[in-house]
Design an enzyme around this catalytic site. Structure first.
Site, PDB file in Angstrom:
ATOM      1  N   LYS A  52      32.435   7.257  30.310  1.00 46.84           N
ATOM      2  CA  LYS A  52      32.794   6.237  29.323  1.00 46.84           C
ATOM      3  C   LYS A  52      33.002   4.871  29.980  1.00 46.84           C
ATOM      4  O   LYS A  52      33.413   4.768  31.136  1.00 46.84           O
ATOM      5  CB  LYS A  52      34.084   6.644  28.584  1.00 46.84           C
ATOM      6  N   CYS A  98      60.899 -16.891   3.930  1.00 45.94           N
ATOM      7  CA  CYS A  98      59.577 -16.358   3.608  1.00 45.94           C
ATOM      8  C   CYS A  98      58.564 -17.496   3.490  1.00 45.94           C
ATOM      9  O   CYS A  98      58.814 -18.475   2.773  1.00 45.94           O
ATOM     10  CB  CYS A  98      59.636 -15.582   2.297  1.00 45.94           C
ATOM     11  N   CYS A 144      58.625 -12.405  -5.112  1.00 45.65           N
ATOM     12  CA  CYS A 144      57.724 -13.081  -4.166  1.00 45.65           C
ATOM     13  C   CYS A 144      56.273 -12.763  -4.529  1.00 45.65           C
ATOM     14  O   CYS A 144      55.901 -11.591  -4.718  1.00 45.65           O
ATOM     15  CB  CYS A 144      58.021 -12.629  -2.742  1.00 45.65           C
ATOM     16  N   TYR A 168      18.772  14.219  20.486  1.00 43.94           N
ATOM     17  CA  TYR A 168      18.998  14.343  21.931  1.00 43.94           C
ATOM     18  C   TYR A 168      19.057  15.788  22.441  1.00 43.94           C
ATOM     19  O   TYR A 168      19.074  16.012  23.638  1.00 43.94           O
ATOM     20  CB  TYR A 168      20.250  13.585  22.373  1.00 43.94           C
ATOM     21  N   ASP A 183      27.292   5.425  19.662  1.00 46.58           N
ATOM     22  CA  ASP A 183      28.578   5.444  18.957  1.00 46.58           C
ATOM     23  C   ASP A 183      28.326   5.651  17.470  1.00 46.58           C
ATOM     24  O   ASP A 183      28.202   4.704  16.693  1.00 46.58           O
ATOM     25  CB  ASP A 183      29.313   4.124  19.204  1.00 46.58           C
ATOM     26  N   CYS A 185      61.017 -10.095   3.662  1.00 49.45           N
ATOM     27  CA  CYS A 185      61.400 -10.879   2.495  1.00 49.45           C
ATOM     28  C   CYS A 185      61.917  -9.879   1.466  1.00 49.45           C
ATOM     29  O   CYS A 185      61.263  -8.870   1.200  1.00 49.45           O
ATOM     30  CB  CYS A 185      60.200 -11.637   1.936  1.00 49.45           C
ATOM     31  N   VAL A 245       0.843  -1.196   0.000  1.00 47.98           N
ATOM     32  CA  VAL A 245       0.000   0.000   0.000  1.00 47.98           C
ATOM     33  C   VAL A 245       0.878   1.247   0.000  1.00 47.98           C
ATOM     34  O   VAL A 245       0.619   2.215  -0.730  1.00 47.98           O
ATOM     35  CB  VAL A 245      -0.940   0.003   1.225  1.00 47.98           C
ATOM     36  N   LYS A 274      25.257   6.925  25.404  1.00 48.08           N
ATOM     37  CA  LYS A 274      26.097   7.641  24.436  1.00 48.08           C
ATOM     38  C   LYS A 274      26.218   6.774  23.182  1.00 48.08           C
ATOM     39  O   LYS A 274      26.944   5.787  23.165  1.00 48.08           O
ATOM     40  CB  LYS A 274      27.480   7.922  25.034  1.00 48.08           C
ATOM     41  N   SER A 282      32.223  19.603  22.450  1.00 47.11           N
ATOM     42  CA  SER A 282      32.517  18.233  22.852  1.00 47.11           C
ATOM     43  C   SER A 282      32.262  18.117  24.352  1.00 47.11           C
ATOM     44  O   SER A 282      32.036  19.125  25.031  1.00 47.11           O
ATOM     45  CB  SER A 282      33.972  17.883  22.525  1.00 47.11           C
ATOM     46  N   LEU A 283      32.292  16.897  24.889  1.00 50.48           N
ATOM     47  CA  LEU A 283      31.997  16.674  26.300  1.00 50.48           C
ATOM     48  C   LEU A 283      33.260  16.279  27.057  1.00 50.48           C
ATOM     49  O   LEU A 283      34.129  15.585  26.526  1.00 50.48           O
ATOM     50  CB  LEU A 283      30.951  15.566  26.466  1.00 50.48           C
ATOM     51  N   ASP A 288       3.933   1.536  -1.146  1.00 50.23           N
ATOM     52  CA  ASP A 288       4.543   1.665  -2.477  1.00 50.23           C
ATOM     53  C   ASP A 288       3.560   2.240  -3.497  1.00 50.23           C
ATOM     54  O   ASP A 288       3.927   3.065  -4.340  1.00 50.23           O
ATOM     55  CB  ASP A 288       5.042   0.300  -2.960  1.00 50.23           C
ATOM     56  N   LYS A 307      23.579  14.724  32.089  1.00 47.40           N
ATOM     57  CA  LYS A 307      23.311  16.160  31.971  1.00 47.40           C
ATOM     58  C   LYS A 307      22.492  16.627  33.169  1.00 47.40           C
ATOM     59  O   LYS A 307      21.611  15.894  33.644  1.00 47.40           O
ATOM     60  CB  LYS A 307      22.517  16.456  30.693  1.00 47.40           C
ATOM     61  N   CYS A 328      57.495 -17.545  -0.578  1.00 49.95           N
ATOM     62  CA  CYS A 328      58.431 -17.897  -1.662  1.00 49.95           C
ATOM     63  C   CYS A 328      59.619 -18.737  -1.189  1.00 49.95           C
ATOM     64  O   CYS A 328      60.470 -19.124  -2.001  1.00 49.95           O
ATOM     65  CB  CYS A 328      58.934 -16.637  -2.347  1.00 49.95           C
ATOM     66  N   GLU A 385      21.617   9.442  29.592  1.00 54.64           N
ATOM     67  CA  GLU A 385      21.293   8.954  28.250  1.00 54.64           C
ATOM     68  C   GLU A 385      22.437   8.090  27.744  1.00 54.64           C
ATOM     69  O   GLU A 385      23.606   8.388  28.013  1.00 54.64           O
ATOM     70  CB  GLU A 385      21.086  10.126  27.284  1.00 54.64           C
ATOM     71  N   GLU A 420      22.499  11.959  16.871  1.00 53.84           N
ATOM     72  CA  GLU A 420      23.544  11.035  16.417  1.00 53.84           C
ATOM     73  C   GLU A 420      23.017  10.143  15.301  1.00 53.84           C
ATOM     74  O   GLU A 420      21.990   9.470  15.456  1.00 53.84           O
ATOM     75  CB  GLU A 420      23.996  10.158  17.586  1.00 53.84           C
TER      76      GLU A 420
END
Length: 678
Positions: A321, A415, A438, A230, A120, A433, A37, A118, A84-85, A39, A297, A418, A116, A178
């Site tokens: 972290k 090696c 080789c 966020y 990645d 080598c 439907v 984090k 940044s944090l 589509d 936060k 060879c 919250e 993110e």
């Protein structure tokens, strides 16, 4: 206008139905409409927009994927900086963070925190004007990012039009969040790349970042990125008039149509935050996406405003972290790989183990010195982790579990490919080598030659290279240019059309510039930036062949080690023969007049002196230097009164202090790139 009024009404109706269905499917994970439907309605909308192009609007579901690839990304300044944090790695450091912010507002007694996960992935900044998505940008350095709106539109969990039902319509809205890849999607992408003979992505974060920087939004759409919002900002308005807290802000994001991570929690004390952090330390392994910590936060927007920011971080938030994930496993074998420079690299083959969302079964042991340091043996139980959550490495051996018959591993004297004797030169940790014939070295050389930064020959991947060498069809990179469709057709799973495409791709590589050819030769220590510097000085291969070592070292940015390596490479007769053969094929081994003319026109920074300091977001320091020099600028190592600009990255030290004292203009990486484009 009167004639198309019924069509306009139907278009608006279709857009609303499709937007509601997408929200239910991608955000709520509760489909309300059958795929067939959806589509059918989508095709009806598409046909109406083709018939009446004046009805097309940027928030239409049909506009998620652009038809034409972009030629480049434009640097843009963020309306609100993306700071940044500050990082904390345990509960003690989290308590230290709380003590620091409390010293700023000592009269505060009870507070609430929002915890919250984090995610990645890659941070995005979204801008909505009158409810319509008008810009999506990468974080960049926090001040300047890249405009990737065309790619952001492909992410189905990002609304093209905000839902203001029951809410006050807002003229401008800024959303931070993110973009990420779910683990099942990441696995599927890597399986497809493996089948195509393409290099695998190291982890979902790298895959997401690489996807967002694709110039063709159709490629981005196929990779099915997801998004969690966020942070909500209302420029020109007191946020408290819309929401008083981070918690209310998250609720408002959901009402507007964003996917918000459902696992956030309102905590009344730091002890509750610690419980949340400890719970997800193990439970995160069951999530369908990757997370590397918890963002904490202060909930109150009023308190956030009181605390403000340091030079780098908000005082009211911290990233707690998790330690790098480690796991025990058993070493089943120690193999030795031979690279294109002949370097023998020992590799631990281990019982498969899950680490950071991927299955790990191999880890490099670097060289014989590292093996001795670890005292690692076949049969040992070892602790492995992902360095930077990317490269698997063996951390230590649990010797208490060592089998009694385990024998020390000794690097081979010959090696493994060879069977020729290997050497370890004085002062080097690497065993090599030195047999130029080789097969392993040849395979590595060809893989390097066809790689993206070298000759960029599409379709020639690792598996195909191995077949070409194993069947004796190529004995050097020059042999690639004598391959025919008939020769390709003798290979496994190779049809006539595929063979023709490969022959054409190889032929097209003859148009690549002299700098790429030099890089493709694989001379030790010569990277793509160094190759560019050398070809600007030595505009023909004959000039470089005849150059003295001191002449090569005289090129700014080329050190003694690189100069010696280049000089010695051109003294080897086999390499001289290779150059002659490449010239006969028609490859560009000289800088064309057109390229010289373009270079002359691009001297935008002539007469300006730069210093580069700190870690830049995307460029390596020598890459930034090369770009400046290519535009006519001069790069020095120390700051003085003669310095015009200081290009500043993270962890800039005394050079930044001196530049500030002298009043020298500072540039971020994004500002440097913008300066080069202007």
């Amino acid at each position: 206008m009167i004639q198309i009024q019924p069509e306009l009404k139907r278009v608006e109706e279709l857009r609303l139905l499709l937007q509601q269905a997408s929200y239910a499917y991608y955000v709520l994970d509760a489909p309300t409409m059958e795929d067939a439907v959806y589509d059918q309605l989508y095709r009806e909308l598409q046909q109406l927009e083709i018939q009446y192009p004046e009805l097309v609007s940027p928030d239409s579901p049909t506009q998620r994927v652009g038809e034409r690839p972009a030629t480049h990304f434009t640097s843009v300044r963020h309306n609100i900086p993306l700071y940044s944090l500050e990082n904390a790695f345990n509960i003690d450091e989290l308590q230290g963070w709380e003590q620091r912010w409390r010293r700023q507002v000592p009269k505060i007694d009870t507070v609430e925190y929002v915890s919250e996960l984090k995610i990645d992935g890659s941070a995005l900044a979204l801008t909505y004007q009158n409810g319509i998505l008008v810009r999506g940008a990468t974080r960049g350095d926090g001040v300047m990012g890249e405009d990737i709106t065309q790619n952001v539109r492909t992410i189905r969990s990002i609304p093209l039009r905000l839902n203001f039902d029951g809410l006050e319509p807002l003229e401008k809205v800024e959303v931070r969040g993110e973009a990420f890849l779910r683990l099942d999607v990441f696995k599927q992408i890597n399986e497809e790349r493996q089948k195509a003979g393409e290099q695998l992505f190291a982890n979902p974060r790298n895959a997401a970042a690489g996807t967002l920087r694709q110039l063709d939004s159709r490629v981005v759409a196929k990779r099915r990125l997801d998004f969690f919002g966020y942070t909500l900002h209302i420029p020109g308005r007191d946020d408290a008039s819309i929401a008083n807290s981070q918690w209310e802000g998250l609720e408002l994001l959901e009402k507007m149509g964003f996917h918000v991570n459902p696992n956030h929690k309102l905590c009344s004390s730091l002890a509750e935050v610690a419980e949340y952090y400890q719970y997800w330390d193990t439970e995160r392994l069951n999530l369908p996406y990757m997370t590397d910590g918890v963002v904490v936060k202060l909930n109150s927007f009023k308190l956030q405003e009181q605390l403000g920011f340091t030079q780098k971080f908000p005082r009211w938030a911290v990233a707690l972290k998790y330690a790098a994930e480690e796991a025990p496993t058993r070493v089943e074998n120690i193999a030795v790989n031979v690279g294109r420079t002949g370097a023998l690299t020992p590799l631990a083959e281990m019982r498969p183990v899950q680490l950071a969302g991927t299955t790990v079964s191999r880890a490099t042991l670097h060289n014989s010195d590292r093996i001795s340091q670890l005292d690692i043996r076949i049969g040992d139980t070892v602790i492995v982790r992902k360095a930077g959550e990317i490269i698997p490495e063996v951390v230590r051996v649990i010797k208490e579990l060592r089998p009694p018959d385990a024998q020390p591993f000794i690097m081979p004297t010959h090696c493994p490919v060879c069977s020729q004797p290997v050497v370890r030169e004085s002062g080097e940790a690497v065993t090599r080598c030195v047999n130029a014939s080789c097969a392993a070295i040849l395979k590595g050389e060809i893989e390097h030659w066809v790689s993206r930064d070298a000759l960029d020959i599409k379709g020639v991947g690792e598996k195909l290279v191995h077949q070409l060498v194993d069947k004796g069809l190529v004995h050097s990179v020059a042999d690639l240019y004598s391959l025919t469709t008939e020769k390709f057709c003798v290979l496994e799973r190779m049809g006539q059309k595929s063979a023709e495409k490969l022959v054409n791709a190889i032929a097209q590589s003859k148009n690549q510039p002299w700098s790429r050819v030099l890089y493709g030769l694989g001379i030790r220590h010569v990277g793509s930036v160094n190759a560019q510097l050398l070809t600007e000085k030595f505009t023909t291969v004959e000039q470089l062949e005849r150059a003295k070592q001191s002449d090569i070292e005289g090129v700014y940015g080329i050190g003694a080690e690189i100069a010696q390596s280049v000089y010695q490479w051109f003294r080897i007769s086999a390499n001289q023969t290779l150059i002659s053969r490449l010239q006969e094929t028609g490859l560009q081994l000289a800088t064309t007049e057109e390229a010289k003319a373009v270079g002359d026109e691009n001297q935008k920074l002539a007469g300006k002196t730069f210093v580069v300091t700190g870690t830049l977001p995307t460029l390596k320091r020598d890459e930034a230097k090369a770009l400046i020099q290519k535009a006519g600028g001069k790069v020095t190592d120390s700051v003085s009164k003669k310095t015009d600009f200081l290009v500043v990255g993270e962890d800039a030290g005394s050079k930044l202090e001196k530049a500030q004292a002298l009043g020298i203009t500072q540039l971020t990486e994004a500002q440097l790139l913008e300066l080069l484009q202007d």
